[in-house]
Design an enzyme around this catalytic site. Structure first.
Site, PDB file in Angstrom:
ATOM      1  N   GLU A  35     125.083 -83.308 -16.191  1.00  0.00           N
ATOM      2  CA  GLU A  35     125.962 -83.897 -17.196  1.00  0.00           C
ATOM      3  C   GLU A  35     127.041 -84.756 -16.534  1.00  0.00           C
ATOM      4  O   GLU A  35     127.377 -85.825 -17.036  1.00  0.00           O
ATOM      5  CB  GLU A  35     126.566 -82.806 -18.070  1.00  0.00           C
ATOM      6  CG  GLU A  35     125.510 -82.129 -18.943  1.00  0.00           C
ATOM      7  CD  GLU A  35     126.074 -81.080 -19.854  1.00  0.00           C
ATOM      8  OE1 GLU A  35     126.420 -81.429 -20.994  1.00  0.00           O
ATOM      9  OE2 GLU A  35     126.170 -79.914 -19.418  1.00  0.00           O
ATOM     10  N   GLU A  55     119.729 -74.761 -19.221  1.00  0.00           N
ATOM     11  CA  GLU A  55     120.268 -73.978 -20.328  1.00  0.00           C
ATOM     12  C   GLU A  55     119.432 -74.152 -21.597  1.00  0.00           C
ATOM     13  O   GLU A  55     119.401 -73.274 -22.459  1.00  0.00           O
ATOM     14  CB  GLU A  55     121.747 -74.312 -20.583  1.00  0.00           C
ATOM     15  CG  GLU A  55     122.040 -75.758 -20.906  1.00  0.00           C
ATOM     16  CD  GLU A  55     122.359 -76.618 -19.709  1.00  0.00           C
ATOM     17  OE1 GLU A  55     123.242 -77.470 -19.827  1.00  0.00           O
ATOM     18  OE2 GLU A  55     121.739 -76.462 -18.649  1.00  0.00           O
TER      19      GLU A  55
END
Length: 84
Positions: A35, A55
Site C-alpha cells: 500500500e 490480508e
C-alpha cells in the site's frame, strides 16, 4: 481508528505531495508495504520483489487504501483478479 486515520493521511500525503516519490522494492512488499509502494508516484522492483495483499485471503480489507489504489494503477479487471 486513530492509527487508520494517521495511515490514510500519511499515504494520501505521499500520493498527492508536491514532490515525486519512488518506492524501491527489493524483497516482499506485502500488505501495508504494498500500500505504501502504491501511494508513491513510481515503483521500481528487483527480481527478488514479491507483491501482495495477504490480508485479503483472511477476509480482511486492506486498511490504507490498497483496494482504491490498485485498480487505478493496473486497471479494474487486473485488480479484481489479483484481489480474488
Amino acid at each position: 481508528e486513530h492509527f487508520m486515520r494517521s495511515g490514510h493521511d500519511l499515504f494520501n500525503g505521499i500520493e498527492s505531495g508536491g514532490k515525486p516519490t519512488v518506492a524501491a522494492v527489493n524483497g516482499p512488499a506485502l500488505g501495508g508495504g504494498l500500500e505504501l509502494a502504491m501511494a508513491c508516484n513510481a515503483r521500481i522492483g528487483s527480481k527478488a520483489s514479491i507483491y501482495g495483499l495477504p490480508e485479503l485471503k483472511l477476509g480482511l480489507i486492506p486498511g490504507l487504501g490498497g483496494t482504491q489504489r490498485l485498480p487505478r494503477l493496473i486497471g479494474v479487471a487486473a485488480a479484481t483478479k489479483a484481489m480474488l
